[in-house]
Motif scaffolding. Structure first.
Motif, PDB file in Angstrom:
ATOM      1  N   UNK A  12      -0.945  10.667  -9.415  1.00 47.37           N
ATOM      2  CA  UNK A  12      -2.279  10.136  -9.845  1.00 47.37           C
ATOM      3  C   UNK A  12      -2.935   9.869  -8.545  1.00 47.37           C
ATOM      4  N   UNK A  13      -2.297   9.647  -7.343  1.00 49.54           N
ATOM      5  CA  UNK A  13      -2.776   8.799  -6.318  1.00 49.54           C
ATOM      6  C   UNK A  13      -3.842   9.816  -5.663  1.00 49.54           C
ATOM      7  N   UNK A  14      -3.728  10.831  -5.331  1.00 54.48           N
ATOM      8  CA  UNK A  14      -4.569  11.763  -4.645  1.00 54.48           C
ATOM      9  C   UNK A  14      -6.026  11.899  -5.692  1.00 54.48           C
ATOM     10  N   UNK A  15      -5.697  12.069  -6.792  1.00 55.95           N
ATOM     11  CA  UNK A  15      -6.867  12.079  -7.864  1.00 55.95           C
ATOM     12  C   UNK A  15      -7.690  10.594  -7.761  1.00 55.95           C
ATOM     13  N   UNK A  16      -6.930   9.620  -7.643  1.00 55.33           N
ATOM     14  CA  UNK A  16      -7.583   8.129  -7.431  1.00 55.33           C
ATOM     15  C   UNK A  16      -8.431   8.261  -6.205  1.00 55.33           C
ATOM     16  N   UNK A  17      -7.722   8.673  -5.063  1.00 53.00           N
ATOM     17  CA  UNK A  17      -8.346   8.627  -3.736  1.00 53.00           C
ATOM     18  C   UNK A  17      -9.396   9.429  -3.633  1.00 53.00           C
ATOM     19  N   UNK A  18      -9.415  10.838  -4.258  1.00 52.73           N
ATOM     20  CA  UNK A  18     -10.592  11.741  -4.078  1.00 52.73           C
ATOM     21  C   UNK A  18     -11.668  11.042  -5.172  1.00 52.73           C
ATOM     22  N   UNK A  19     -11.582  10.483  -6.101  1.00 56.63           N
ATOM     23  CA  UNK A  19     -12.483   9.837  -7.048  1.00 56.63           C
ATOM     24  C   UNK A  19     -13.326   8.764  -6.324  1.00 56.63           C
TER      25      UNK A  19
END
Length: 93
Positions: A12-19
């Motif tokens: 979930x980290x890449x999704x959180x960072x991109x968000x």
């Protein structure tokens, strides 16, 4: 103690960072559109920079060989030419 990283949180980290980056980018765009004077000033400064660099490039194209010739004169004495004939004005002791 802190919990060890689980596989789901790493995924979930890449999704959180991109968000977060997307939210920051949209906030930046809203602020940018609200500041018309800043946009105009930025465009003028960018245009001045580009025109200055273009002018320098064109001037170097026309006068570069002349400027280079001023610094690299032929002669036996190194970069600035040979040693002049005759005595110097400094006393030798």
């Amino acid at each position: 103690m802190a919990e060890p990283w689980s596989g789901q949180s790493l995924q979930a980290l890449p999704t959180t960072v991109l968000g977060a980056l997307g939210a920051l980018g949209s906030e930046f765009l809203r602020e940018w559109e609200a500041q018309d004077m800043r946009v105009t000033l930025f465009k003028l400064l960018l245009l001045w920079l580009v025109l200055s660099l273009l002018g320098i490039q064109l001037a170097w194209g026309f006068y570069g060989s002349t400027v280079t010739g001023l610094y690299h004169r032929p002669g036996l004495g190194g970069q600035n030419g040979s040693t002049p004939d005759g005595s110097t004005h400094f006393p030798s002791w």
